[in-house]
Design an enzyme around this catalytic site. Structure first.
Site, mmCIF file in Angstrom:
data_model
loop_
_atom_site.group_PDB
_atom_site.id
_atom_site.type_symbol
_atom_site.label_atom_id
_atom_site.label_comp_id
_atom_site.label_asym_id
_atom_site.label_seq_id
_atom_site.Cartn_x
_atom_site.Cartn_y
_atom_site.Cartn_z
ATOM 1 N N LYS A 1 0.866 -1.176 0.000
ATOM 2 C CA LYS A 1 0.000 0.000 0.000
ATOM 3 C C LYS A 1 0.907 1.232 0.000
ATOM 4 C CE LYS A 1 -3.132 3.163 0.884
ATOM 5 N NZ LYS A 1 -2.187 4.304 1.053
ATOM 6 N N GLY B 1 -2.400 2.379 13.195
ATOM 7 C CA GLY B 1 -1.839 1.061 13.464
ATOM 8 C C GLY B 1 -2.743 0.216 14.341
ATOM 9 N N GLU C 1 4.725 -0.857 13.641
ATOM 10 C CA GLU C 1 5.543 0.093 14.391
ATOM 11 C C GLU C 1 4.698 1.341 14.574
ATOM 12 O OE1 GLU C 1 8.931 3.180 13.446
ATOM 13 O OE2 GLU C 1 9.578 1.151 12.907
ATOM 14 N N CYS D 1 10.929 8.201 13.901
ATOM 15 C CA CYS D 1 10.345 7.439 15.004
ATOM 16 C C CYS D 1 11.309 7.264 16.159
ATOM 17 C CB CYS D 1 9.865 6.077 14.505
ATOM 18 S SG CYS D 1 11.144 5.115 13.678
ATOM 19 N N GLU E 1 3.465 10.904 21.720
ATOM 20 C CA GLU E 1 4.516 11.270 20.779
ATOM 21 C C GLU E 1 4.151 12.539 20.028
ATOM 22 O OE1 GLU E 1 6.975 9.262 17.031
ATOM 23 O OE2 GLU E 1 4.917 8.649 17.444
#
Length: 448
Positions: free
Chosen positions: A96, A156, A175, A212, A304
């Site tokens: 994707k 996710g 992740e 990340c 985050e």
């Protein structure tokens, strides 16, 4: 460059990394160790009773659905590490593409398909889809055997739920982001304060913090004296484009929430501004908070911030137990953690801190910075949830291939029906771990 706003030097470096990843997994294939061949020969005199002939190796799981990332348009995208490791395992890949770089995705896919066809692999070995709804339908398709994802926590979690909720659940290697705490000891600060400050700002601001592994929290002893140094270093960093408007909007919202939290002091305010070229450009935002206020404002501060923002946290060096208690409560899982200590420093609380952090991360660094992930056999790019959905795996380094393999044992199989890797003549010349009949076994007899 046109689609991402990333600099040419950054993209050329990333392209080199991508080529190295592909060649590295080609070497893994050629060596054959990833098959993990184990052969236990039939042994009628085995200590636990007659043992049959047992031969075990790894098979590819099947078709893998890969969701490309936005922040690494080469290394974690169409021909990135997930694609390379899945193909190396022997799995067809459906990718994707990320909407942030569709033209690059189409061009890269053309190169990948051309390379696979030139070596005689079927055209169906690799395909790319661009529509999100198509990708979700594929994730629900019973023919998809595993999925890999790099992206936001919210997306996710949604995709992981779909993978787990299928009639036949499949592995989902997600992740989901990380805050990557850094702890500086008083001795390290006394030894190299300016070096710590410059390294921290460089790590936070690199690629506008769209990594990340960006250090999200820097724990410094009370009275560290670096507030002005950190602020000046951050203010000197020029604006850098954010990858797309979705990231710009999410970062702007996250930054506002941090700045509005009680107890927060601004070291470098930074900004997000629209530039004439159409990109939103960000400069670093650094704030400081005491350990008590971090605990009180955890709901506002702990998520985050995907962009050039980081939080300095003051701790009492005379009460390291409070620091470790806070880390244990606030950081259940991260991709990385970092410890800055002085040369030869080896006191009890430091050893306890290392033991605490290793339970919560996939990579524990010393006297460095977490941005930059080496593509090597020993790399672990993963971590306990919420950093990833599969803490026993890695998405970088050669061990990433293990995500897309499944072991199977052949018992008393006629030689003519054995796969080549399990045959005694070993036509593929792969490593074979053998236990011959009658071989002695050391049972570890206790010592009186």
């Amino acid at each position: 460059m046109a689609e991402t706003g990333l600099a040419e030097a950054r993209l050329r470096g990333e392209l080199k990394r991508t080529v190295v990843q592909l060649r590295l997994f080609a070497d893994v294939c050629a060596e054959g160790e990833f098959l993990d061949v184990r052969i236990d020969e039939a042994d009628p005199g085995f200590v636990l009773g007659p043992r049959p002939d047992l031969r075990r190796f790894n098979l590819p799981l099947g078709p893998v659905l890969v969701f490309a990332a936005s922040n690494f348009p080469f290394a974690f995208s169409v021909a990135g590490g997930d694609t390379a490791s899945a193909l190396a395992a022997g799995c067809p890949v459906i990718l994707k593409a990320h909407p942030g770089h569709p033209r690059l995705s189409a061009l890269t896919a053309e190169k990948v398909r051309g390379a696979l066809l030139r070596v005689g692999l079927p055209a169906e070995t690799f395909e790319v889809v661009f529509d999100q709804e198509d990708a979700v339908r594929l994730l629900r398709d019973d023919r998809i055997a595993a999925a890999a994802f790099t992206g936001s926590f919210e997306v996710g979690r949604l995709l992981a739920g779909i993978a787990a909720g299928r009639e036949r659940p499949i592995p989902f290697y997600g992740e989901l982001g990380s805050v990557n705490p850094v702890v500086v000891t008083p001795a390290a600060l006394a030894e190299r304060a300016d070096e710590v400050a410059s390294g921290f700002v460089a790590s936070v601001s690199g690629s506008a913090g769209q990594l990340c592994t960006k250090p999200g929290f820097l724990f410094l002893p009370d009275g560290h004296g670096l507030a002005r140094t950190l602020g000046s270093a951050a203010d000197a960093v020029p604006g850098h484009p954010l990858l797309h408007e979705g990231i710009a909007a999410a970062y702007t919202e996250r930054r506002a929430a941090v700045l509005a939290a009680p107890g927060v002091a601004v070291l470098a305010e930074g900004a997000v501004e629209a530039a004439p070229d159409g990109w939103s450009r960000a400069t670093p935002t650094l704030v400081e908070v005491g350990l008590d206020d971090l605990l009180k404002q955890r709901s506002a501060l702990l998520d985050e911030a995907f962009g050039p923002l980081s939080i300095v946290v003051r701790y009492d060096p005379d009460r390291p137990d409070l620091l470790m208690d806070a880390i244990g409560r606030l950081f259940p899982g991260a991709l990385t953690a970092t410890v800055h200590s002085a040369a030869g420093e080896n006191h009890e609380w430091l050893r306890r801190l290392v033991a605490l952090l290793r339970e919560r991360v996939g990579r524990l660094l010393f006297n460095g910075w977490p941005t930059g992930v080496a593509v090597t056999p020993a790399m672990q790019h993963g971590g306990p949830y919420p950093a990833t959905t599969a803490p026993a795996t890695t998405s970088a380094g050669t061990a990433a291939i293990q995500r897309f393999l499944r072991p199977v044992t052949f018992q008393n199989c006629p030689p003519e029906l054995l796969p080549p890797a399990l045959r005694d003549d070993n036509p593929w010349r792969v490593p074979q771990r053998r236990a011959a009949a009658g071989a002695s076994v050391n049972w570890g007899n206790p010592v009186s």
